[in-house]
Write an enzyme that holds these catalytic residues in place. Structure first.
Site, PDB file in Angstrom:
ATOM      1  CG  ASP A  91     -25.216  25.047 -43.808  1.00 57.71           C
ATOM      2  OD1 ASP A  91     -24.583  25.557 -42.859  1.00 57.71           O
ATOM      3  OD2 ASP A  91     -24.854  25.146 -44.995  1.00 57.71           O
ATOM      4  CG  HIS A 104     -25.426  27.851 -33.249  1.00 56.89           C
ATOM      5  ND1 HIS A 104     -25.457  27.241 -34.487  1.00 56.89           N
ATOM      6  CD2 HIS A 104     -24.145  28.297 -33.098  1.00 56.89           C
ATOM      7  CE1 HIS A 104     -24.256  27.311 -35.043  1.00 56.89           C
ATOM      8  NE2 HIS A 104     -23.451  27.965 -34.228  1.00 56.89           N
ATOM      9  CG  LEU A 127     -39.693  11.088 -34.925  1.00 58.26           C
ATOM     10  CD1 LEU A 127     -39.693  10.854 -36.427  1.00 58.26           C
ATOM     11  CD2 LEU A 127     -39.758  12.599 -34.641  1.00 58.26           C
TER      12      LEU A 127
HETATM   13  C1  FPP Z   1     -24.823  24.820 -39.090  1.00 61.59           C
HETATM   14  O1  FPP Z   1     -24.931  26.201 -39.286  1.00 61.59           O
HETATM   15  C2  FPP Z   1     -25.284  24.473 -37.760  1.00 61.59           C
HETATM   16  C3  FPP Z   1     -24.517  23.910 -36.784  1.00 61.59           C
HETATM   17  C4  FPP Z   1     -23.092  23.584 -36.936  1.00 61.59           C
HETATM   18  C5  FPP Z   1     -25.075  23.614 -35.466  1.00 61.59           C
HETATM   19  C6  FPP Z   1     -26.475  23.064 -35.464  1.00 61.59           C
HETATM   20  C7  FPP Z   1     -27.093  23.448 -34.191  1.00 61.59           C
HETATM   21  C8  FPP Z   1     -28.403  23.726 -33.995  1.00 61.59           C
HETATM   22  C9  FPP Z   1     -29.448  23.536 -35.016  1.00 61.59           C
HETATM   23  C10 FPP Z   1     -28.873  24.302 -32.717  1.00 61.59           C
HETATM   24  C11 FPP Z   1     -28.518  23.567 -31.497  1.00 61.59           C
HETATM   25  C12 FPP Z   1     -29.196  22.294 -31.401  1.00 61.59           C
HETATM   26  C13 FPP Z   1     -28.531  21.166 -31.143  1.00 61.59           C
HETATM   27  C14 FPP Z   1     -29.266  19.881 -31.130  1.00 61.59           C
HETATM   28  C15 FPP Z   1     -27.069  21.174 -30.911  1.00 61.59           C
HETATM   29  P1  FPP Z   1     -23.587  27.055 -39.500  1.00 61.59           P
HETATM   30  O2  FPP Z   1     -23.184  27.606 -38.190  1.00 61.59           O
HETATM   31  O3  FPP Z   1     -22.585  26.210 -40.214  1.00 61.59           O
HETATM   32  O4  FPP Z   1     -24.136  28.192 -40.449  1.00 61.59           O
HETATM   33  P2  FPP Z   1     -23.298  29.015 -41.536  1.00 61.59           P
HETATM   34  O5  FPP Z   1     -22.990  28.050 -42.650  1.00 61.59           O
HETATM   35  O6  FPP Z   1     -24.263  30.087 -41.954  1.00 61.59           O
HETATM   36  O7  FPP Z   1     -22.086  29.552 -40.837  1.00 61.59           O
END
Ligand code: FPP
Length: 238
Positions: A17, A34, A128
């Site tokens: 997050d 991201h 893993l």
């Molecule tokens: C949460 O941060 C993150 C996500 C919803 C996406 C996770 C994606 C990645 C780690 C990168 C891409 C990799 C893959 C495997 C898809 P948020 O956007 O909710 O952050 P915020 O709470 O600050 O808005």
């Protein structure tokens, strides 16, 4: 290669997050948040494999994330394809087995193709186990397991009296895996957000204010140390 740590947990899970806020703080688009999150994830997968973690489960795209704007969603899918394309050889060389956990049926065909290729190429690996939760929501997962129980009972393959915790757990996506020893949530929030509700019954929670793109292997080691210092009683006395 990093030394294998004493008391390494078997299964670590992460709610990745904070990508959006990380990008906002820098005045850049969420896509680059991201993108940085993907690079943080790459480093953690490598590290977890190096130190002998057996299962790593990451929450990459939830059932609720479909509510986000089309541009952000397609950016995440694009990054996912870049990730599996770029990392596949290394994952394979490092004996990592990739699992997709969740319902990807609504995802674009090319994304599913990249995922299927990654899963099948690494299927025989014995190191893993890297679970990427995509289109994942724990309530939906439990409903799916309940439906499978009902189907088995109706087909005469399962007596209603034989439905117990083990029978339900074995029908979750994580059926054959141990429950997570700990769940890390960076990004400052302190909630589970529909992640591994069943499996987290006795998991330790480790919260961090660091936003996911800044989460390093050192932070991961700190989480392991915090986990190792916890007394787990599983409802018992010792
Ligand atoms: C949460 O941060 C993150 C996500 C919803 C996406 C996770 C994606 C990645 C780690 C990168 C891409 C990799 C893959 C495997 C898809 P948020 O956007 O909710 O952050 P915020 O709470 O600050 O808005």
């Amino acid at each position: 290669m990093a030394a294998r740590q004493e008391n390494a947990p078997v299964h670590a899970a992460i709610i990745m997050d904070g990508n959006g806020r990380w990008a906002e703080n820098k005045g850049i688009s969420k896509y680059f948040g991201h993108d940085a999150g993907m690079r943080a994830m790459t480093a953690i997968v490598r590290h977890a494999s190096d130190i002998g973690i057996q299962y790593l489960t990451v929450y990459a795209f939830s059932t609720e994330n479909w509510k986000r704007g089309a541009e952000e969603i397609s950016g995440i899918f694009k990054l996912l394809m870049i990730y599996v394309d770029k990392e596949l050889d290394e994952l394979w060389r490092n004996n990592v087995k990739v699992n997709v956990v969740g319902d990807t049926s609504e995802m674009p065909k090319d994304v599913r193709k990249y995922l299927e290729r990654t899963v099948s190429r690494t299927a025989e690996n014995t190191g893993l186990v890297f679970n990427i939760c995509l289109g994942y929501g724990s309530r939906a997962e439990i409903v799916r397991a309940a439906r499978r129980l009902a189907e088995d009972a109706l087909a005469g393959n399962l007596a209603v009296g034989a439905i117990d915790e083990k029978a339900l757990a074995s029908r979750l996506y994580t059926g054959d895996m141990p429950d997570p020893d700990f769940i890390i949530r960076p990004g400052g929030e302190k909630r589970l957000s529909n992640f591994l509700l069943w499996q987290a019954a006795y998991s330790e929670f480790i919260f961090s204010d660091v936003l996911w793109p800044d989460f390093t292997p050192e932070e991961f080691d700190n989480a392991i140390m915090a986990f190792s210092a916890r007394k787990r009683r599983f409802g018992g006395r010792s």
